[in-house]
Design an enzyme around this catalytic site. Structure first.
Site, short mmCIF file in Angstrom:
data_model
loop_
_atom_site.label_atom_id
_atom_site.label_comp_id
_atom_site.label_asym_id
_atom_site.label_seq_id
_atom_site.Cartn_x
_atom_site.Cartn_y
_atom_site.Cartn_z
N GLU A 53 79.37 1.02 47.64
CA GLU A 53 80.09 0.93 46.37
C GLU A 53 81.45 1.61 46.46
O GLU A 53 82.45 1.09 45.96
CB GLU A 53 79.27 1.53 45.22
N HIS A 99 84.20 -0.38 47.87
CA HIS A 99 84.84 -1.34 46.97
C HIS A 99 86.11 -0.75 46.35
O HIS A 99 87.06 -1.48 46.06
CB HIS A 99 83.88 -1.75 45.84
CO CO Z 1 79.25 -4.92 46.99
#
Ligand code: CO
Length: 188
Positions: free
Chosen positions: A160, A163
């Site tokens: 995450e 990202h």
């Molecule tokens: Co992802």
């Protein structure tokens, strides 16, 4: 905001490669609402009935850039077992999370990773740190927290947080050698 498999930004959209910016704290009502909706998506996505009804793809985490919003916000729900083999659920609604330390030991998911923004599977090991310490603001507990994550949770958090930098899991796969032997790695 409507979040489903049609509205989630895919990797053919250049915005997925853009960097996310820290949000102001205390969180605005708008940012709180967004985090709650992201959490709700992840929560509902693993319910077979809801995912079918609302076109949700099962996920353990989602970051705001996947909704086209360049903010350092992510929601994570991870089911795992603790060291005594008891079921445990880790759930966070994080603003501005950052990795403050990482283990030398590596870890990877034997079956590879997946992502709501990636339609086709890319097979291969995504080699990450086996343990990470993450600091950030968590809306669930309304506090600044330190997460000492290991194993699966550590992998999910690193996925995450990638990202936020526009990095997708398959960027980490060595195309010439997608399943390398990693010495002393934690295989999950
Ligand atoms: Co992802």
């Amino acid at each position: 905001m409507l979040i489903n498999n049609d509205t989630i930004v895919k990797d053919n959209d250049p915005i997925i490669r853009e960097k996310s910016l820290p949000v102001a704290l205390p969180l605005s009502e708008e940012d709180k609402q967004l985090l709650r909706e992201m959490y709700q998506y992840v929560h509902d996505s693993t319910d077979p009935e809801l995912s079918e009804k609302y076109n949700l793809r099962p996920a353990v985490g989602i970051s705001a850039i996947q909704l086209g919003i360049k903010k350092q916000l992510t929601a994570v729900i991870v089911h795992d077992v603790d060291k005594d083999k008891n079921d445990i659920t880790y759930e966070y609604m994080l603003a501005n999370p950052r990795i403050v330390s990482s283990s030398v030991q590596r870890a990877y998911l034997e079956g590879g990773e997946g992502c709501l923004s990636v339609k086709e599977d890319h097979s291969g090991y995504v080699v990450r740190a086996a343990r990470v310490k993450v600091k950030g603001y968590d809306l669930i507990t309304d506090s600044e927290i330190t997460i000492r994550a290991r194993g699966y949770l550590a992998i999910v958090l690193q996925h995450e947080l990638d990202h936020f930098s526009g990095i997708l899991y398959y960027d980490h796969i060595d195309k010439d050698n997608p399943t390398p032997e990693i010495k002393d790695a934690l295989v999950i």
